[in-house]
Design a protein around this motif. Structure first.
Motif, short mmCIF file in Angstrom:
data_model
loop_
_atom_site.label_atom_id
_atom_site.label_comp_id
_atom_site.label_asym_id
_atom_site.label_seq_id
_atom_site.Cartn_x
_atom_site.Cartn_y
_atom_site.Cartn_z
N GLU A 172 -4.04 -2.35 -3.66
CA GLU A 172 -5.37 -2.03 -4.18
C GLU A 172 -5.30 -1.20 -5.45
O GLU A 172 -6.20 -1.25 -6.29
CB GLU A 172 -6.18 -1.27 -3.12
N ASN A 173 -4.24 -0.41 -5.60
CA ASN A 173 -4.06 0.44 -6.78
C ASN A 173 -2.64 0.22 -7.31
O ASN A 173 -1.76 1.06 -7.16
CB ASN A 173 -4.29 1.91 -6.41
N LYS A 226 -13.12 -3.24 -13.59
CA LYS A 226 -11.92 -2.96 -12.79
C LYS A 226 -10.69 -2.75 -13.67
O LYS A 226 -9.79 -2.00 -13.31
CB LYS A 226 -11.67 -4.07 -11.79
#
Length: 393
Positions: A99-100, A144
């Motif tokens: 996710e990161n 994003k």
């Protein structure tokens, strides 16, 4: 047969590295993975692929074909997968997650794993990747990517500083792959200025303009300690300094002074004949960096057009004599230097800089979209959470 247009040459250079992307079907495009031709470990090299993404964004802007935006996004994902993971590919770098993916920084992509010239993390490679993510956010309208740039900035920043909370901190040029220790403790010439400007651009595009205020202030202190920025005769260093100088607004006399001093150095290179010989001892990508910086900074026709044209044409003849392991970085930086201004599909093969803001590559301020006011001011707007304009001149 008509002479190849700049668009033809641009695409040809990119396809040497990223394959025949113009012939991909819709289904193939959806599943596209960039070939491992970037000259780095497991096929990816951060600096080369940064230029690759920005060149795809340029093609997207020039042609309005969404395919090139898709290719840029696919290349970003590949970099985060490979260079955001350990060298064996078995896990993400420490602190990073799916996710990161940028929370552990990004590896350089060096072929060798150890030693002073082995793999690790370079500050200036990471900031150019933050710029890539920021520009992709601008081009795609997807927040994003800029959010990933913020995450990368926060993740790597403290690891490149020595005595970060002092009034005069110092920076490291290179740190280990897991960011646990410095590998090269000396400072890069442009790292603090690079960090100040790129972090400011990224913060200006974030929902919270103050999200990187503390980090920007740290760069400010390094700039203050170092004093006047040293302008190098190294072509790539000179070009990147000019690229950074373009982001200073007209009211920023420090940025204007930096640009003027860079041009004095280029004048010296021209007058001493340093641009005219010893190509067998030079590296093409470093000269292309100078061309890119000149064309970003000189937003109009200039007295340097002939020298730049001759430099590009000479390297077109001589690039095949360069080391094979430099082909990828040479080709992507050649493509970036090949579009300094004018329409890419023009058959007029002149390397000049047009005056319109919509005719520059993705490296150029204002090319993808009008810049936000905070971006233009680079810290001049105190209410936006930025420190004062640094003494970079």
């Amino acid at each position: 047969m008509s002479a190849p247009t700049r668009l033809d040459r641009f695409k040809q250079a990119m396809q040497i590295v990223y394959g025949p992307f113009d012939f991909l079907t819709t289904d193939q495009l959806a599943e596209w993975h960039p070939p491992g031709n970037s000259g780095g470990h497991r096929g990816r090299y951060l600096w080369t692929d940064a230029f690759g993404v920005l060149n795809f964004l340029t093609l997207h802007k020039e042609t309005s074909d969404v395919k090139y935006l898709t290719l840029a996004q696919g290349l970003i994902d590949a970099v985060h997968t490979v260079l955001g993971s350990t060298r064996d590919g078995k896990s993400r770098l420490p602190r990073a997650t799916d996710e990161n993916p940028c929370a552990g920084g990004l590896r350089i992509g060096k072929i060798d794993g150890g030693g002073l010239d082995g793999d690790g993390q370079y500050h200036h490679y990471l900031t150019i990747w933050m710029f890539v993510l920021n520009r992709t956010s601008v081009a795609s309208g997807q927040a994003k990517y800029n959010d990933q740039a913020v995450a990368l900035a926060k993740a790597i920043h403290p690891h490149f500083f020595d005595d970060i909370h002092s009034l005069s901190p110092k920076m490291y040029w290179k740190i280990d792959m897991d960011m646990s220790r410095p590998i090269v403790a000396s400072e890069g010439n442009v790292d603090a200025l690079d960090g100040y400007i790129v972090f400011s651009l990224v913060a200006a595009a974030a929902n919270d303009h103050q999200c990187l205020a503390a980090e920007i202030a740290n760069y400010q202190r390094v700039i203050d300690r170092k004093g006047r920025h040293v302008v190098s005769h190294d072509m790539l260093d000179l070009g990147m300094s000019l690229w950074l100088a373009q982001w200073g607004p007209p009211s920023n006399t420090s940025a204007q002074q930096l640009g003027a001093r860079c041009m004095d150095v280029f004048d010296d290179l021209v007058s001493t004949g340093s641009l005219e010989g010893n190509f067998h001892r030079r590296l093409a990508f470093r000269d292309f960096g100078a061309v890119l910086g000149l064309r970003c900074y000189l937003a109009e026709h200039s007295k340097y057009d002939l020298q730049i044209q001759q430099l590009i044409e000479t390297w077109e003849r001589m690039m095949k004599s360069q080391p094979e392991d430099l082909e990828a970085i040479n080709q992507v930086m050649y493509a970036a230097a090949l579009n300094p201004g004018g329409e890419l599909n023009s058959s007029v093969y002149l390397f000049v800089c047009a005056q319109a803001d919509d005719t520059f590559p993705a490296f150029r301020k204002g090319y993808l979209a009008p810049e936000r006011r905070a971006e233009m001011d680079l810290g001049a707007t105190v209410s936006a959470g930025f420190p004062r304009i640094p003494r970079i001149g």
